[in-house]
Write a protein that holds these residues in place. Sequence first.
Motif, PDB file in Angstrom:
ATOM      1  N   LYS A 146       0.823  -1.210   0.000  1.00  0.00           N
ATOM      2  CA  LYS A 146       0.000   0.000   0.000  1.00  0.00           C
ATOM      3  C   LYS A 146       0.857   1.260   0.000  1.00  0.00           C
ATOM      4  CE  LYS A 146      -3.458   2.469   2.686  1.00  0.00           C
ATOM      5  NZ  LYS A 146      -4.428   2.407   3.765  1.00  0.00           N
ATOM      6  N   ILE A 147       1.928   1.267   0.761  1.00  0.00           N
ATOM      7  CA  ILE A 147       2.780   2.460   0.862  1.00  0.00           C
ATOM      8  C   ILE A 147       3.363   2.824  -0.508  1.00  0.00           C
ATOM      9  CG2 ILE A 147       4.893   1.231   1.540  1.00  0.00           C
ATOM     10  CD1 ILE A 147       3.750   4.599   2.939  1.00  0.00           C
ATOM     11  N   CYS A 148       3.697   1.823  -1.319  1.00  0.00           N
ATOM     12  CA  CYS A 148       4.198   2.101  -2.673  1.00  0.00           C
ATOM     13  C   CYS A 148       3.137   2.808  -3.503  1.00  0.00           C
ATOM     14  CB  CYS A 148       4.611   0.809  -3.365  1.00  0.00           C
ATOM     15  SG  CYS A 148       6.104   0.054  -2.717  1.00  0.00           S
ATOM     16  N   TYR A 149       1.897   2.314  -3.404  1.00  0.00           N
ATOM     17  CA  TYR A 149       0.811   2.910  -4.174  1.00  0.00           C
ATOM     18  C   TYR A 149       0.509   4.336  -3.711  1.00  0.00           C
ATOM     19  CZ  TYR A 149      -0.028  -1.866  -5.747  1.00  0.00           C
ATOM     20  OH  TYR A 149       0.113  -3.117  -6.293  1.00  0.00           O
ATOM     21  N   VAL A 150       0.485   4.555  -2.406  1.00  0.00           N
ATOM     22  CA  VAL A 150       0.173   5.881  -1.871  1.00  0.00           C
ATOM     23  C   VAL A 150       1.275   6.878  -2.243  1.00  0.00           C
ATOM     24  CG1 VAL A 150      -0.163   7.219   0.240  1.00  0.00           C
ATOM     25  CG2 VAL A 150      -1.288   5.001  -0.022  1.00  0.00           C
ATOM     26  N   GLN A 184       6.150   6.376 -11.243  1.00  0.00           N
ATOM     27  CA  GLN A 184       5.983   5.192 -12.084  1.00  0.00           C
ATOM     28  C   GLN A 184       6.654   3.968 -11.459  1.00  0.00           C
ATOM     29  OE1 GLN A 184       4.164   4.682 -14.789  1.00  0.00           O
ATOM     30  NE2 GLN A 184       3.450   6.778 -14.784  1.00  0.00           N
ATOM     31  N   TYR A 185       7.849   4.168 -10.925  1.00  0.00           N
ATOM     32  CA  TYR A 185       8.563   3.060 -10.291  1.00  0.00           C
ATOM     33  C   TYR A 185       7.779   2.529  -9.091  1.00  0.00           C
ATOM     34  CZ  TYR A 185      12.038   0.362  -7.797  1.00  0.00           C
ATOM     35  OH  TYR A 185      12.689  -0.656  -7.150  1.00  0.00           O
ATOM     36  N   LEU A 186       7.334   3.433  -8.226  1.00  0.00           N
ATOM     37  CA  LEU A 186       6.611   2.998  -7.027  1.00  0.00           C
ATOM     38  C   LEU A 186       5.279   2.325  -7.374  1.00  0.00           C
ATOM     39  CD1 LEU A 186       7.331   6.028  -4.701  1.00  0.00           C
ATOM     40  CD2 LEU A 186       8.063   3.669  -4.342  1.00  0.00           C
ATOM     41  N   LEU A 187       4.589   2.818  -8.374  1.00  0.00           N
ATOM     42  CA  LEU A 187       3.314   2.218  -8.760  1.00  0.00           C
ATOM     43  C   LEU A 187       3.501   0.846  -9.402  1.00  0.00           C
ATOM     44  CD1 LEU A 187       1.478   5.376 -10.144  1.00  0.00           C
ATOM     45  CD2 LEU A 187       0.951   4.137  -8.038  1.00  0.00           C
ATOM     46  N   ASN A 188       4.647   0.617 -10.015  1.00  0.00           N
ATOM     47  CA  ASN A 188       4.896  -0.655 -10.690  1.00  0.00           C
ATOM     48  C   ASN A 188       5.768  -1.617  -9.898  1.00  0.00           C
ATOM     49  OD1 ASN A 188       3.603  -0.519 -13.414  1.00  0.00           O
ATOM     50  ND2 ASN A 188       4.689   1.434 -13.364  1.00  0.00           N
ATOM     51  N   PHE A 189       6.379  -1.167  -8.825  1.00  0.00           N
ATOM     52  CA  PHE A 189       7.284  -1.994  -8.032  1.00  0.00           C
ATOM     53  C   PHE A 189       6.644  -3.303  -7.566  1.00  0.00           C
ATOM     54  CE2 PHE A 189       8.901  -3.213  -3.833  1.00  0.00           C
ATOM     55  CZ  PHE A 189      10.196  -3.553  -4.178  1.00  0.00           C
ATOM     56  N   PRO A 190       5.431  -3.275  -6.997  1.00  0.00           N
ATOM     57  CA  PRO A 190       4.833  -4.544  -6.545  1.00  0.00           C
ATOM     58  C   PRO A 190       4.654  -5.556  -7.678  1.00  0.00           C
ATOM     59  CG  PRO A 190       3.673  -2.693  -5.571  1.00  0.00           C
ATOM     60  CD  PRO A 190       4.601  -2.132  -6.615  1.00  0.00           C
ATOM     61  N   LEU A 207       6.442  -5.702 -10.499  1.00  0.00           N
ATOM     62  CA  LEU A 207       7.770  -6.165 -10.891  1.00  0.00           C
ATOM     63  C   LEU A 207       8.300  -7.198  -9.908  1.00  0.00           C
ATOM     64  CD1 LEU A 207       9.362  -2.751 -11.917  1.00  0.00           C
ATOM     65  CD2 LEU A 207       8.645  -4.593 -13.446  1.00  0.00           C
ATOM     66  N   ARG A 208       8.105  -6.934  -8.644  1.00  0.00           N
ATOM     67  CA  ARG A 208       8.587  -7.851  -7.616  1.00  0.00           C
ATOM     68  C   ARG A 208       7.860  -9.187  -7.714  1.00  0.00           C
ATOM     69  NH1 ARG A 208       9.513  -6.679  -1.226  1.00  0.00           N
ATOM     70  NH2 ARG A 208      10.514  -8.655  -0.845  1.00  0.00           N
ATOM     71  N   HIS A 209       6.553  -9.142  -7.905  1.00  0.00           N
ATOM     72  CA  HIS A 209       5.766 -10.366  -8.015  1.00  0.00           C
ATOM     73  C   HIS A 209       6.181 -11.179  -9.247  1.00  0.00           C
ATOM     74  CE1 HIS A 209       2.442 -13.128  -7.677  1.00  0.00           C
ATOM     75  NE2 HIS A 209       2.154 -12.894  -8.948  1.00  0.00           N
ATOM     76  N   SER A 210       6.382 -10.506 -10.379  1.00  0.00           N
ATOM     77  CA  SER A 210       6.744 -11.233 -11.599  1.00  0.00           C
ATOM     78  C   SER A 210       8.127 -11.859 -11.483  1.00  0.00           C
ATOM     79  CB  SER A 210       6.663 -10.323 -12.825  1.00  0.00           C
ATOM     80  OG  SER A 210       7.634  -9.319 -12.777  1.00  0.00           O
ATOM     81  N   ARG A 211       9.022 -11.211 -10.755  1.00  0.00           N
ATOM     82  CA  ARG A 211      10.349 -11.809 -10.545  1.00  0.00           C
ATOM     83  C   ARG A 211      10.255 -13.036  -9.645  1.00  0.00           C
ATOM     84  NH1 ARG A 211      14.443  -6.675  -9.925  1.00  0.00           N
ATOM     85  NH2 ARG A 211      14.430  -6.144 -12.125  1.00  0.00           N
TER      86      ARG A 211
END
Length: 104
Positions: free
Chosen positions: A42-46, A83-89, A91-95
């Motif tokens: 959530k913190i990444c999205y916020v 953009q990085y913070l919104l996509n980080f979760p 990217l992490r999940h796909s890795r």
Amino acid sequence: ASHISFKRREKAMSVLPGLTAVYGLLLVGMTVSACIQKSEHKICYVLGAALFLISDGMILLSMLGASFPCLGFLIMLTYYAAQYLLNFPTLRHSRKTSGIEYRS
């Protein structure tokens, strides 16, 4: 847009406030959506949504004539950080699911 006739330009400019309002509502909706997430990220999205609002706010200020040192750099810095913070979760999940090791 000097090649556009005066009437067409005037008509396009009359629609601009409405489009700006719709875009503003979309940004607010994105921020609210980020705040009500029930995700571990959530913190990444916020933070991403907040940086996106800041970036677009600086673009609006520059369109209204405001200028200060490094404005373009700050706009792009906040935009790419958002953009990085919104996509980080994602990217992490796909890795994780692809077997690629993730290192913080």
